[in-house]
Design an enzyme around this catalytic site. Sequence first.
Site: not given
Length: 194
Positions: A75-77, A111
């Site tokens: 995940a990436d924020t 994501g």
Amino acid sequence: MFKENVILASSSPRRIDMMRQHGIQPIIMPADVDETIPEGAGMADAVMYLALKKALFVEEKVLSSDHNNPVIVAADTVVYSDKIIGKPKNRQDAYDILWDLKGKSHFVATGVCLLQAGTSIRHCFCEVTKVFFKDFTTQELNAYLDTPEPYDKAGAYAIQGEFGRYVDHIEGDLDNVIGFPWKRIEKEAEKLFK
């Protein structure tokens, strides 16, 4: 839904805790990738691109070991307000980010990539939450910046931490703002891994 043989491509304590709270004991394998976002990428494309990049990095490591087709979760924020905002570079950057967001709304986009190593299963999606900040003073902001909390967070704040008092309200998923939209992850995983 996957329960075992799961790799989390992150060392984020928040993501690790969330998985454990839902009965999953992931293998922790942080992805050491360049997090430069392609020029011109929008908020959703940027976070899905980075999540996929992290998942593929871990898959490459896994395929050369004896793991048995694990599910990789990456995940990436980012925070978005006129432009994509990642983690602050230093105190001044954190100050500038938060001062610019005060009294306004912004978006938090996470994501997520779900991938089963060694198979064709690769699924990325983006969850977006709108966050509304209250006003705060220079003194309040500086007191917050004296804590260690803002420096490893996209947008320089943790909604679940000290800065929560300056959040007026949100529209969408709170877990997403924390960096891991769990309900959506479960829903997508149930479709993929029956």
